[in-house]
Design a protein around this motif. Structure first.
Motif, PDB file in Angstrom:
ATOM      1  N   UNK A  23      11.242  69.660 -44.479  1.00  0.00           N
ATOM      2  CA  UNK A  23       9.803  69.399 -44.496  1.00  0.00           C
ATOM      3  C   UNK A  23       9.499  68.323 -45.521  1.00  0.00           C
ATOM      4  N   UNK A  24       8.423  67.587 -45.273  1.00  0.00           N
ATOM      5  CA  UNK A  24       7.897  66.629 -46.234  1.00  0.00           C
ATOM      6  C   UNK A  24       6.450  67.019 -46.488  1.00  0.00           C
ATOM      7  N   UNK A  25       6.160  67.366 -47.734  1.00  0.00           N
ATOM      8  CA  UNK A  25       4.835  67.843 -48.123  1.00  0.00           C
ATOM      9  C   UNK A  25       4.182  66.779 -48.988  1.00  0.00           C
ATOM     10  N   UNK A  26       2.953  66.433 -48.656  1.00  0.00           N
ATOM     11  CA  UNK A  26       2.237  65.386 -49.380  1.00  0.00           C
ATOM     12  C   UNK A  26       1.050  66.004 -50.102  1.00  0.00           C
ATOM     13  N   UNK A  27       0.997  65.824 -51.411  1.00  0.00           N
ATOM     14  CA  UNK A  27      -0.085  66.386 -52.218  1.00  0.00           C
ATOM     15  C   UNK A  27      -1.092  65.278 -52.530  1.00  0.00           C
ATOM     16  N   UNK A  28      -2.346  65.509 -52.139  1.00  0.00           N
ATOM     17  CA  UNK A  28      -3.390  64.495 -52.270  1.00  0.00           C
ATOM     18  C   UNK A  28      -4.640  65.112 -52.905  1.00  0.00           C
ATOM     19  N   UNK A  29      -5.540  64.302 -53.448  1.00  0.00           N
ATOM     20  CA  UNK A  29      -6.812  64.855 -53.903  1.00  0.00           C
ATOM     21  C   UNK A  29      -7.519  65.553 -52.743  1.00  0.00           C
ATOM     22  N   UNK A  30      -8.082  66.715 -53.001  1.00  0.00           N
ATOM     23  CA  UNK A  30      -8.690  67.512 -51.934  1.00  0.00           C
ATOM     24  C   UNK A  30      -9.690  66.713 -51.111  1.00  0.00           C
ATOM     25  N   UNK A  31     -10.466  65.872 -51.779  1.00  0.00           N
ATOM     26  CA  UNK A  31     -11.484  65.113 -51.062  1.00  0.00           C
ATOM     27  C   UNK A  31     -10.906  64.031 -50.151  1.00  0.00           C
ATOM     28  N   UNK A  32      -9.600  63.790 -50.247  1.00  0.00           N
ATOM     29  CA  UNK A  32      -8.959  62.771 -49.411  1.00  0.00           C
ATOM     30  C   UNK A  32      -8.064  63.367 -48.325  1.00  0.00           C
ATOM     31  N   UNK A  33      -8.109  64.669 -48.142  1.00  0.00           N
ATOM     32  CA  UNK A  33      -7.213  65.315 -47.169  1.00  0.00           C
ATOM     33  C   UNK A  33      -7.364  64.707 -45.775  1.00  0.00           C
ATOM     34  N   UNK A  34      -8.588  64.580 -45.296  1.00  0.00           N
ATOM     35  CA  UNK A  34      -8.796  64.047 -43.946  1.00  0.00           C
ATOM     36  C   UNK A  34      -8.305  62.611 -43.837  1.00  0.00           C
ATOM     37  N   UNK A  35      -8.504  61.840 -44.892  1.00  0.00           N
ATOM     38  CA  UNK A  35      -8.044  60.454 -44.912  1.00  0.00           C
ATOM     39  C   UNK A  35      -6.522  60.388 -44.748  1.00  0.00           C
ATOM     40  N   UNK A  36      -5.828  61.284 -45.432  1.00  0.00           N
ATOM     41  CA  UNK A  36      -4.371  61.291 -45.341  1.00  0.00           C
ATOM     42  C   UNK A  36      -3.873  61.888 -44.033  1.00  0.00           C
ATOM     43  N   UNK A  37      -4.617  62.824 -43.471  1.00  0.00           N
ATOM     44  CA  UNK A  37      -4.243  63.347 -42.160  1.00  0.00           C
ATOM     45  C   UNK A  37      -4.311  62.240 -41.118  1.00  0.00           C
ATOM     46  N   UNK A  38      -5.329  61.402 -41.217  1.00  0.00           N
ATOM     47  CA  UNK A  38      -5.458  60.276 -40.295  1.00  0.00           C
ATOM     48  C   UNK A  38      -4.319  59.282 -40.492  1.00  0.00           C
ATOM     49  N   UNK A  39      -3.994  58.985 -41.736  1.00  0.00           N
ATOM     50  CA  UNK A  39      -2.959  57.992 -42.031  1.00  0.00           C
ATOM     51  C   UNK A  39      -1.580  58.437 -41.576  1.00  0.00           C
ATOM     52  N   UNK A  40      -1.344  59.761 -41.561  1.00  0.00           N
ATOM     53  CA  UNK A  40      -0.016  60.301 -41.213  1.00  0.00           C
ATOM     54  C   UNK A  40      -0.019  61.008 -39.857  1.00  0.00           C
ATOM     55  N   UNK A  41      -0.979  60.696 -39.011  1.00  0.00           N
ATOM     56  CA  UNK A  41      -1.138  61.415 -37.745  1.00  0.00           C
ATOM     57  C   UNK A  41       0.094  61.327 -36.841  1.00  0.00           C
ATOM     58  N   UNK A  42       0.894  60.277 -37.002  1.00  0.00           N
ATOM     59  CA  UNK A  42       2.100  60.115 -36.177  1.00  0.00           C
ATOM     60  C   UNK A  42       3.345  60.686 -36.858  1.00  0.00           C
ATOM     61  N   UNK A  43       3.157  61.374 -37.971  1.00  0.00           N
ATOM     62  CA  UNK A  43       4.289  61.879 -38.746  1.00  0.00           C
ATOM     63  C   UNK A  43       4.243  63.407 -38.833  1.00  0.00           C
ATOM     64  N   UNK A  44       5.430  64.000 -38.885  1.00  0.00           N
ATOM     65  CA  UNK A  44       5.543  65.453 -39.015  1.00  0.00           C
ATOM     66  C   UNK A  44       5.584  65.805 -40.504  1.00  0.00           C
TER      67      UNK A  44
END
Length: 265
Positions: free
Chosen positions: A55-76
């Motif tokens: 697994x690859x787990x990415x820790x981001x500021x809570x307020x940016x979660x959706x932004x990072x979900x969009x950026x990594x949408x093609x990644x597991x």
């Protein structure tokens, strides 16, 4: 390559104040390098390594979660939020619950450091597993190291310090980690997790450290040593691997290295 079950945690915190002062509002790990966000460069490199990360787990500021979900949408990958910026150790704590239960070793690095080579990651894992270590850092020798690893007269690691947040004395030359760290899952459970509880100051809502934050490599080195667990640095890296995104100038310098490496392949 040892037959071990591994996971990775990529830290994507920080406010990016230096980039903001240059008029850039893109979060640092999402800044493009040769047309691709830095974080995705790091993920792609891990995926191309000899290590099969469960697994690859990415820790981001809570307020940016959706932004990072969009950026990594093609990644597991798994996106985890850190509600308050309380240090790299605290960020790793946020990710522990998302690590697969059969994971034996965890690699931690940053979404802003795409120059850490796979050979550094794999060689340090080999050393980590072969010597039954709790914590292992791929290192390099540099002038004025920001976070030097300290060894005793016998060459055994005895400390890890930071010259900025901790105000430690600066060395003219020394051994520095390159921003990637291996920890046994047992060490995360038995050392980091309890340390986060004992160091937490509920009254001030921060950690009982000089900075109020819970660091990761330095705090883990000291806590593992205090617990009698094995810690070592492996000087297997090049100084350029330490380079991360802080300013627009760093982006250009990192791209130059990436272009050079591409031409050599």
């Amino acid at each position: 390559m040892p037959n071990s079950k591994c996971s990775a945690i990529l830290l994507c915190g920080g406010k990016g104040s230096r980039l903001a002062s240059q008029g850039i509002d893109t979060h640092k790990p999402l800044m493009p390098l040769l047309g691709k966000p830095s974080l995705l460069c790091v993920i792609d490199q891990l995926s191309d390594s000899e290590i099969d990360f469960a697994s690859i787990i990415i820790v981001v500021p809570t307020e940016r979660i959706e932004q990072y979900k969009d950026a990594t949408s093609d990644y597991d990958v798994i996106i985890v939020g850190q509600s308050t910026a309380l240090g790299t150790g605290d960020a790793v704590i946020q990710a522990i619950g998302s690590i697969p239960v059969d994971t034996e070793h965890v690699y931690v690095s940053f979404g802003t450091q795409p120059l850490v080579r796979n050979v550094s990651i794999s060689l340090s894992l080999d050393h980590h597993v072969a010597n039954n270590l709790a914590f292992t850092l791929p290192t390099t020798m540099v002038k004025n190291p920001y976070a030097p690893l300290v060894r005793d007269e016998n060459g055994v690691v005895c400390d890890s310090v930071e010259t900025h947040l901790e105000g430690s004395k600066k060395l003219e030359f020394g051994e520095a980690n390159v921003g990637g760290y291996w920890a046994s899952m047992q060490a995360l459970k038995d050392v980091l997790y309890p340390m986060s509880s004992t160091r937490w100051n509920a009254k001030s809502s921060c950690y009982d450290t000089a900075s109020g934050e819970l660091g990761y490599p330095n705090e883990m080195v000291r806590a593992c040593l205090a617990a009698g667990l094995g810690v070592d640095g492996l000087p297997c890296s090049e100084p350029e691997e330490m380079m991360g995104i802080k300013t627009l100038q760093h982006i250009g310098e990192i791209e130059e290295v990436l272009i050079r490496r591409q031409s050599q392949n």
